[in-house]
Structure formats: C-alpha cells, structure tokens
Design a protein around this motif. Structure first.
Motif, PDB file in Angstrom:
ATOM      1  N   GLN A 102      -8.160  12.637  -1.868  1.00 33.74           N
ATOM      2  CA  GLN A 102      -9.139  13.590  -1.357  1.00 33.74           C
ATOM      3  C   GLN A 102      -8.429  14.907  -1.077  1.00 33.74           C
ATOM      4  N   GLN A 103      -9.067  15.996  -1.451  1.00 33.21           N
ATOM      5  CA  GLN A 103      -8.400  17.294  -1.380  1.00 33.21           C
ATOM      6  C   GLN A 103      -9.315  18.338  -0.766  1.00 33.21           C
ATOM      7  N   ASP A 104      -8.727  19.151   0.119  1.00 33.48           N
ATOM      8  CA  ASP A 104      -9.403  20.333   0.667  1.00 33.48           C
ATOM      9  C   ASP A 104      -8.729  21.567   0.075  1.00 33.48           C
TER      10      ASP A 104
ATOM     11  N   TYR B  32       0.843  -1.189   0.000  1.00 34.86           N
ATOM     12  CA  TYR B  32       0.000   0.000   0.000  1.00 34.86           C
ATOM     13  C   TYR B  32       0.880   1.241   0.000  1.00 34.86           C
ATOM     14  N   THR B  33       0.599   2.137  -0.924  1.00 36.41           N
ATOM     15  CA  THR B  33       1.290   3.424  -1.013  1.00 36.41           C
ATOM     16  C   THR B  33       0.372   4.503  -0.460  1.00 36.41           C
ATOM     17  N   PHE B  34       0.911   5.377   0.390  1.00 33.68           N
ATOM     18  CA  PHE B  34       0.080   6.398   1.008  1.00 33.68           C
ATOM     19  C   PHE B  34       0.907   7.656   1.262  1.00 33.68           C
ATOM     20  N   GLY B  35       0.216   8.782   1.374  1.00 29.88           N
ATOM     21  CA  GLY B  35       0.930  10.022   1.636  1.00 29.88           C
ATOM     22  C   GLY B  35       0.020  11.222   1.623  1.00 29.88           C
ATOM     23  N   ARG B  36       0.643  12.384   1.657  1.00 31.12           N
ATOM     24  CA  ARG B  36      -0.104  13.645   1.657  1.00 31.12           C
ATOM     25  C   ARG B  36       0.732  14.718   0.965  1.00 31.12           C
ATOM     26  N   LYS B  37       0.054  15.738   0.510  1.00 28.15           N
ATOM     27  CA  LYS B  37       0.713  16.888  -0.094  1.00 28.15           C
ATOM     28  C   LYS B  37      -0.032  18.138   0.342  1.00 28.15           C
ATOM     29  N   GLU B  38       0.655  18.972   1.119  1.00 24.47           N
ATOM     30  CA  GLU B  38       0.072  20.221   1.607  1.00 24.47           C
ATOM     31  C   GLU B  38       0.847  21.386   1.014  1.00 24.47           C
ATOM     32  N   THR B  39       0.162  22.229   0.269  1.00 20.26           N
ATOM     33  CA  THR B  39       0.812  23.367  -0.375  1.00 20.26           C
ATOM     34  C   THR B  39       0.045  24.646  -0.072  1.00 20.26           C
ATOM     35  N   GLY B  40       0.778  25.736  -0.054  1.00 19.55           N
ATOM     36  CA  GLY B  40       0.155  27.031   0.178  1.00 19.55           C
ATOM     37  C   GLY B  40       0.946  28.154  -0.475  1.00 19.55           C
ATOM     38  N   THR B  41       0.243  29.146  -0.964  1.00 18.30           N
ATOM     39  CA  THR B  41       0.871  30.334  -1.539  1.00 18.30           C
ATOM     40  C   THR B  41       0.321  31.569  -0.836  1.00 18.30           C
ATOM     41  N   ARG B  42       1.197  32.300  -0.157  1.00 14.36           N
ATOM     42  CA  ARG B  42       0.813  33.546   0.498  1.00 14.36           C
ATOM     43  C   ARG B  42       1.266  34.708  -0.368  1.00 14.36           C
ATOM     44  N   THR B  43       0.365  35.651  -0.596  1.00 12.43           N
ATOM     45  CA  THR B  43       0.641  36.800  -1.458  1.00 12.43           C
ATOM     46  C   THR B  43       0.568  38.087  -0.645  1.00 12.43           C
TER      47      THR B  43
ATOM     48  N   TYR C   2      -3.228  43.671   1.464  1.00 13.87           N
ATOM     49  CA  TYR C   2      -3.734  42.725   0.468  1.00 13.87           C
ATOM     50  C   TYR C   2      -3.079  41.341   0.634  1.00 13.87           C
ATOM     51  N   ARG C   3      -3.131  40.834   1.866  1.00 12.08           N
ATOM     52  CA  ARG C   3      -2.587  39.506   2.126  1.00 12.08           C
ATOM     53  C   ARG C   3      -3.623  38.447   1.738  1.00 12.08           C
ATOM     54  N   SER C   4      -3.198  37.452   0.987  1.00 11.74           N
ATOM     55  CA  SER C   4      -4.092  36.367   0.594  1.00 11.74           C
ATOM     56  C   SER C   4      -3.372  35.037   0.733  1.00 11.74           C
ATOM     57  N   LEU C   5      -4.149  33.980   0.959  1.00 10.80           N
ATOM     58  CA  LEU C   5      -3.612  32.626   1.091  1.00 10.80           C
ATOM     59  C   LEU C   5      -4.407  31.693   0.212  1.00 10.80           C
ATOM     60  N   SER C   6      -3.676  30.942  -0.619  1.00  5.55           N
ATOM     61  CA  SER C   6      -4.279  29.904  -1.449  1.00  5.55           C
ATOM     62  C   SER C   6      -3.628  28.586  -1.062  1.00  5.55           C
ATOM     63  N   SER C   7      -4.413  27.647  -0.513  1.00  2.00           N
ATOM     64  CA  SER C   7      -3.836  26.411  -0.014  1.00  2.00           C
ATOM     65  C   SER C   7      -4.649  25.195  -0.451  1.00  2.00           C
ATOM     66  N   SER C   8      -3.977  24.057  -0.489  1.00  2.00           N
ATOM     67  CA  SER C   8      -4.646  22.788  -0.762  1.00  2.00           C
ATOM     68  C   SER C   8      -3.960  21.702   0.058  1.00  2.00           C
ATOM     69  N   ASN C   9      -4.759  20.862   0.686  1.00  2.00           N
ATOM     70  CA  ASN C   9      -4.277  19.727   1.459  1.00  2.00           C
ATOM     71  C   ASN C   9      -4.845  18.452   0.853  1.00  2.00           C
ATOM     72  N   THR C  10      -3.965  17.591   0.378  1.00  2.00           N
ATOM     73  CA  THR C  10      -4.387  16.392  -0.335  1.00  2.00           C
ATOM     74  C   THR C  10      -3.819  15.155   0.335  1.00  2.00           C
TER      75      THR C  10
ATOM     76  N   ALA D 245     -13.928  27.598  -0.315  1.00  6.85           N
ATOM     77  CA  ALA D 245     -13.686  26.578   0.711  1.00  6.85           C
ATOM     78  C   ALA D 245     -14.325  25.278   0.241  1.00  6.85           C
ATOM     79  N   LEU D 246     -13.516  24.371  -0.261  1.00 10.77           N
ATOM     80  CA  LEU D 246     -13.991  23.080  -0.752  1.00 10.77           C
ATOM     81  C   LEU D 246     -13.385  21.968   0.092  1.00 10.77           C
ATOM     82  N   THR D 247     -14.178  20.958   0.400  1.00 11.17           N
ATOM     83  CA  THR D 247     -13.693  19.835   1.202  1.00 11.17           C
ATOM     84  C   THR D 247     -13.981  18.515   0.501  1.00 11.17           C
ATOM     85  N   ASN D 248     -13.080  17.552   0.725  1.00  9.34           N
ATOM     86  CA  ASN D 248     -13.216  16.187   0.203  1.00  9.34           C
ATOM     87  C   ASN D 248     -13.457  16.143  -1.304  1.00  9.34           C
TER      88      ASN D 248
END
Length: 452
Positions: free
Chosen positions: A259-261, A191-202, A213-221, A283-286
């Motif tokens: 699955q990605q948020d 079984y292969t498993f893992g996660r990828k969490e990324t974020g971009t702060r502007t 004008y601070r903004s955050l774009s993130s995804s947790n997979t 804001a999207l989940t799953n």
C-alpha cells in the motif's frame, strides 16, 4: 539516477550547497547504495558462517543455528539461543567530483531460538528433528543525497535536489529440519514485512540571493507477505574421521502486497526550520500494488574432520567449504518498476579449525575461522556493474572449557569482515568494515527429572 552529485555550481549557490551538505552528513547512517531496490542487503547467515566467507549451504552444527539452510536444524543437539549485533563502517569515495564520506551504523543481526525435538535412539547424540524460530533484518534503507545541476534559464542559477529515504525489510520465521540417516531436508516459513519512505526536495536557487520554487515529491509504502524456503544436506563418510557434506538451499521468489501514499506539493520552511506544506498538487492514499522479490539459490560442499570423545560425544574440529550462490534480481519489481537491478552471484570459500576441542587449555577450545567471497553485486549505476570482494576472520570463544559431564555451553562469536564494492571502472566506490558480536547459549533444557 546519481548516487553522488556531479555539480557545476556557481558562486551564488555555494552557501545553499553547504547547508544541504551538512544536512546530509548529519542524517546519513547508511550507504547511498540503499537507494536501489529495497535497500542495502544485510549479510545473511549466522556470524560464524559469515566469518567463514558466508559458507552456509553445506554447514551444520549441533550447537549453532544455520537459518540459511533449514536442513541443518535436524542436527541440533541442545536448546540454543543465539543473538547477534553488527557495527558497520563504510567509506564512500567519488572520483568525479572528488569526494569522500564516512558513515557508521549499528544494527541487529538476528534473534534465534533452536529446539531439538527428537533423536535416533540407536545412535547416541544423533538428533534427527529440530525446530527454529527467528527474527532478522533483510535490508536497510537510510540515505540523504544532494545533487546540484546548472540550469540555462532566465534569472535562474541552479537547481538543487535533496534525495532522502528510510525503511527496510524484515522477516519473522519458523523452520523445521528432519534427518533420515545421512540425508536431511528442511523448510522455513514466515512473514516478510517492511516499509520504504522516499522523498525528493527540489530547490531552484535564484540569483537574487534567496531560494525559491521549493517542491516535495514523496511516497510512503508498506508491504508484507508470507514466504517459504527450503534446503537439503547429505553427509558421506570418507575415512574414519573425515566426512563430506553436500548442501543446497533457496527459494522461488516472493510477492508482497503493498500500500502506498503519494504526495506532490510545494512547501516553505518556517522560522523553526520545519517544512510547511503550501499547495498540494497530488495526494493519493492506499494505492494498491505488489513488490516482487527475486529467487535465490545456493549450493556448496564441505569437508569435515570429526573428533570423538571417549564419552561418545563427537565434535567437528576442522572443516573447509566452498559455495556458489546467485539471486535473480532482474525479476525484482516495485509497483511494476525494475529499478535497473541485475542478477548477482557470489563464490564463497572458508573454514574453521579448533586445535584441541577436549583439551584443558582454553585457547585450544577456541574455534578459529576465516574466509573470502567474491562476486557481482545486484547494483548497476551510471551504466556500470559493481563487483564485490569480502575477506573475513572470526572466532568462537567459549566462556569455559568443554566438560564431558555438562553439555551447557556459552560461546561468544566474533566476526570481522572487510572489503570493497566497485573498482576503478565505477565513479562511486565503497570500502566497508563490519564488526559483529554474537552470544550463543546452549543447554539441555526441558528434560524430565528422574530424582528430586
């Protein structure tokens, strides 16, 4: 996408650039190349294989676990426990703008257990069936990168981007290898498993002296899925002591369920320096999706010299091999995105020598290893492909000398790997040095006692 910023920054933004730069220096443990795909690939193979340039497809040994080619499990003679750790030192250099950064990372290499299950009663010490279970990291994501750009907007000076990421890929597996005469086959399943969490702060830096004008774009997979790979080996006798072993291994690729948020928001920093959400735009989940991993193929040949003790025990005292491997990274997809990866390949050459395996002199029982591999990396950046070159040396150091009446063996495996990623054609290059230490414990276990 930029790995290192090409910044044309005005005087008013220097203060904020230094703040973000210090954040990068304290947070980054890995190469910014880990922003691509599922991160930096952890070197595959046992430490002893890595010391021989990574030659694995044609390698087999009775007291070590070569999980790259499960056909090798059929030659396990003893119950073997193997664990490895790696210290990774990287130096990044940027030509434009001129810069240099160093990072050190400490990572586990693998945890393995090998069990010989049966043997050929007609041939002493000739095991024919072996079972292996293991856990190892496949890739690592850990970066923090700053990029600044000049904007041509009214009352705006520049925009600063902070890219962050963490996570990685791991696998747990069980494998079995079976031998018929000189031909062996094997498979790994797991079984292969893992996660990828990324974020971009502007951050848009205003000439009035405070950022706004601070903004955050993130995804947790998170992702996971079953896998299977296999291999074969064939060994032929050339002379009384010399043999040639052919080997090949690989897989047909793998699809992981994911699955990605996803979150898009504005934020501000409170007095404690913690980011506090202001307005949530998305804001999207799953969110369901898939991650497609590429297929891999390796094939090689090894020339081996065998030395037999008067007790009938045989050991490989000299070997040299060559191997070619390739991975179809162009087939990689992350939620249907290719990430601009390219097919990679490696040519590996390496060998091992044990001066006098059955001698009482300690240093004659040490296995000395060396190798080199060259190839094309799976990363392309700023329109340029990357080449890689790695040199390696190592040793298998026995805790005590070999004894014909006692098969118990403890080896300390050391591996030094040093090399480079990229050349003068690339804006960003990476020099690396890896020191790995492994402990290999082998013994005759689970044997029914004849005498109490």
């Amino acid at each position: 996408m930029r790995l290192v910023s090409t910044i044309k920054r005005p005087k008013h933004s220097v203060f904020f650039f230094l703040i973000f730069g210090s954040l990068c220096a304290s947070a980054q443990q890995n190469s910014p190349f880990s922003r691509f795909g599922l991160g930096d690939m952890v070197p595959s193979g046992n430490l002893l294989n890595r010391a021989m340039g990574g030659v694995s497809a044609p390698y087999a040994d009775g007291q070590s676990i070569n999980f790259v080619n499960p056909a090798s499990y059929s030659r396990l003679n003893l119950v073997t426990f193997d664990v490895g750790l790696t210290i990774d030192n990287r130096t990044l250099k940027s030509a434009n703008p001129l810069g240099k950064y160093n990072a050190v990372n400490f990572t586990p290499s693998y945890l393995l257990l090998g069990l010989p299950l049966s043997s050929d009663k007609q041939r002493k010490n000739k095991r024919t069936l072996g079972l292996v279970a293991g856990l190892r990291p496949v890739s690592s994501i850990n970066y923090s990168i700053i990029e600044g750009r000049k904007l041509q907007l009214t009352n705006a000076d520049s925009v600063v981007y902070l890219y962050e990421g963490s996570g990685g890929l791991n696998e747990a597996f069980v494998g079995i290898g079976k031998r018929w005469g000189d031909f062996s086959i094997g498979i790994n399943a797991g079984y292969t498993f893992g996660r990828k969490e990324t974020g971009t702060r502007t951050f848009i830096v205003d000439t009035s002296a405070s950022p706004s004008y601070r903004s955050l774009s993130s995804s947790n997979t998170s992702f996971g899925g079953g896998f299977i790979n296999g291999g074969f080996q064939y060994e032929g006798k050339v002379t009384k002591r010399n043999y040639v072993r052919l080997g090949a291994s690989g897989n047909l690729g793998q699809k992981l369920n994911a699955q990605q948020d996803v979150n898009r928001q504005t934020f501000f920093y409170n007095n404690g320096g913690t980011s506090v959400p202001l307005d949530s735009i998305v804001a999207l989940t799953n969110v369901k999706g898939t991650v497609q991993l590429p297929s891999t193929f390796s094939a090689g040949v090894m020339v081996i010299s065998k030395l037999e003790h008067k007790s009938g025990y045989t050991i490989d005292d000299r070997m040299i091999g060559i191997e070619f491997s390739s991975t179809n990274w162009s087939n990689y997809r992350f939620y249907n995105n290719s990430d601009n990866l390219v097919n990679s390949w490696q040519l590996k050459v390496g060998g091992q020598i044990m001066p006098k395996p059955f001698d009482n002199n300690f240093w004659n029982n040490v296995s000395y290893r060396a190798g080199v591999n060259i190839g094309k990396d799976y990363i392309t950046a700023q329109g340029k492909d990357y080449n890689t070159t790695t040199f390696s040396i190592g040793a298998g150091i026995p805790v005590r000398n070999w004894r014909n009446y006692d098969r118990q063996t403890t080896l300390v495996n050391t591996t030094f790997e040093f090399g480079k990623r990229g050349n003068k054609a690339n804006n960003i290059t990476e020099n690396f040095f890896r020191f790995s230490l492994g402990l290999n414990l082998s013994d005759v276990w689970f044997i029914k006692r004849k005498y109490d």
